[in-house]
Design a protein around this motif. Structure first.
Motif, short mmCIF file in Angstrom:
data_model
loop_
_atom_site.label_atom_id
_atom_site.label_comp_id
_atom_site.label_asym_id
_atom_site.label_seq_id
_atom_site.Cartn_x
_atom_site.Cartn_y
_atom_site.Cartn_z
N GLY A 154 0.53 -1.29 -0.12
CA GLY A 154 0.13 0.08 -0.02
C GLY A 154 0.83 1.44 0.06
O GLY A 154 0.65 2.24 0.90
N LEU A 155 1.91 1.25 -1.01
CA LEU A 155 2.84 2.28 -0.79
C LEU A 155 2.54 3.69 -0.99
O LEU A 155 3.04 4.40 -0.04
N TYR A 156 1.54 4.25 -1.44
CA TYR A 156 0.89 5.53 -1.32
C TYR A 156 -0.48 5.77 -0.61
O TYR A 156 -0.99 6.86 -0.98
N ASP A 157 -1.00 4.62 0.01
CA ASP A 157 -2.28 4.90 0.69
C ASP A 157 -2.33 6.06 1.62
O ASP A 157 -3.46 6.41 1.94
N ASP A 158 -1.38 6.39 2.07
CA ASP A 158 -1.30 7.25 3.41
C ASP A 158 -1.09 8.69 2.68
O ASP A 158 -0.91 9.59 3.54
N ASP A 159 -0.95 8.78 1.32
CA ASP A 159 -0.72 10.19 0.70
C ASP A 159 -2.26 10.62 0.35
O ASP A 159 -2.56 10.10 -0.66
N LYS A 160 -2.54 11.76 1.01
CA LYS A 160 -3.72 12.27 0.60
C LYS A 160 -3.78 12.97 -0.95
O LYS A 160 -4.90 12.94 -1.64
N GLU A 161 -2.61 13.13 -1.38
CA GLU A 161 -2.73 13.71 -2.90
C GLU A 161 -2.43 12.88 -3.96
O GLU A 161 -2.59 13.20 -5.13
N ILE A 162 -2.35 11.73 -3.42
CA ILE A 162 -2.04 10.30 -4.37
C ILE A 162 -3.32 9.41 -4.40
O ILE A 162 -3.58 9.10 -3.51
N ILE A 163 -3.57 9.31 -5.60
CA ILE A 163 -4.96 8.51 -5.72
C ILE A 163 -4.44 7.26 -6.33
O ILE A 163 -3.98 6.87 -7.40
N THR A 164 -4.70 6.15 -5.50
CA THR A 164 -4.06 4.69 -5.84
C THR A 164 -5.63 4.05 -6.48
O THR A 164 -6.66 3.86 -6.13
N LEU A 165 -5.37 3.87 -7.77
CA LEU A 165 -6.49 3.55 -8.58
C LEU A 165 -6.50 1.80 -8.86
O LEU A 165 -5.62 1.14 -9.09
N SER A 166 -7.94 1.48 -8.56
CA SER A 166 -8.06 -0.12 -9.05
C SER A 166 -8.84 0.04 -10.69
O SER A 166 -8.68 0.98 -11.37
N LYS A 167 -8.95 -0.95 -11.03
CA LYS A 167 -9.28 -1.26 -12.50
C LYS A 167 -10.63 -0.29 -12.81
O LYS A 167 -10.92 0.41 -13.81
N SER A 168 -11.87 -0.28 -11.77
CA SER A 168 -12.99 0.25 -12.03
C SER A 168 -12.61 1.98 -11.92
O SER A 168 -13.15 2.67 -12.61
#
Length: 290
Positions: free
Chosen positions: A96-110
């Motif tokens: 979950g490398l960027y999960d704690d970064d509010k400015e970065i959106i970790t995207l799923s396929k949907s």
């Protein structure tokens, strides 16, 4: 496992949980239940496999739908994974490398599909599940980039270990790969914050003005924010002007004036340098507020 709710209960989440919430819940359990940290517990391995399998199923949209409808019985012919896992250090430092970064959106396929339909501007970092040295070096720069462009361009990240099918469809063959959407233009420049910001800003339509005379000041019903660059004092850089114009679109006209080249214009406004706000379209002497 007899019902759809069991995997959700194992991870301590609601059935409506997002992919990010599923990942965060699993990580929290992984760092406490991992066999590396519970070597005196003979059941640690089996217990970890249970939450690992729950995560592997629920993170996958297709598997999750089947599980919701039919429970584990619906997965027998399609899913045989969840029996392997990484070291405790991996879950603690890289999962979950960027999960704690509010400015970065970790995207799923949907999420990605919604973004494509909306033709939104995104700068994506496609990285591997097992973080390489290149990805570790980029991590800090990517976070700085996201903070620098907050409110201007959406900064995303895709874990190709989890969403390998999405990455394959996007033609990702090495990690990390940086891509600007909706043009799908790959970035091959230096992985420094400054260079990546410059590249990203080329993708937005900036309404920033470069003023040289009063005749160029439009009366479109919006106030003006004008930065005057002179021999001394501060003025906004071209990068800052572009970012502000993107953030304040339809709210304020953002402009710059070079008082070296257009000295008479600056003299008429009584300004040598600095950034001034004009509440109305009337840009006149003594009307600007610092």
């Amino acid at each position: 496992m007899t019902g759809a709710e069991d995997y959700y209960k194992l991870l301590g989440i609601q059935r409506s949980a997002t992919t990010k919430e599923i990942r965060q819940a699993f990580k929290k359990l992984a760092v406490t239940m991992h066999p590396d940290k519970n070597q005196d517990d003979p059941e640690a391995h089996d217990n970890f496999l249970k939450i690992n399998r729950a995560y592997e199923v629920l993170k996958d949209e297709d598997m999750r739908k089947k599980f919701d409808m039919h429970g584990e019985e619906g997965l027998k012919d399609d899913f045989h994974g969840g029996n392997r896992y990484e070291s405790w250090k991996f879950y603690q430092e890289e999962f979950g490398l960027y999960d704690d970064d509010k400015e970065i959106i970790t995207l799923s396929k949907s999420d990605f599909e919604i973004m494509e339909v909306a033709h939104k501007i995104y700068f994506h970092n496609f990285y591997n599940k097992l973080i390489t040295m290149r990805e570790r070096q980029l991590k800090c720069e990517w976070r700085e980039l996201a903070q620098e462009l907050a409110g201007v361009i959406r900064i995303g990240a895709v874990n190709c270990g989890d969403d390998w099918n999405l990455c394959r469809m996007q033609g990702i063959r090495s990690y990390p790969t940086l891509v600007m959407y909706p043009t799908a233009e790959k970035y091959h420049g230096d992985r420094t914050t400054r260079k990546m910001v410059k590249f990203a800003l080329k993708s937005i339509q900036s309404d920033a003005y470069t003023l040289r005379s009063e005749e160029e000041i439009e009366d479109n019903g919006l106030p003006w924010l004008i930065s005057f660059c002179g021999d001394s004092g501060d003025c906004l850089s071209s990068t800052a002007t572009t970012k502000l114009s993107a953030i304040l679109t339809d709210l304020v006209n953002v402009a710059s004036v070079d008082c070296h080249k257009d000295e008479k214009f600056c003299e008429k406004l009584g300004v040598e340098h600095g950034t001034f706000y004009y509440p109305t379209a009337e840009v006149a002497k003594d009307e600007g507020k610092v």
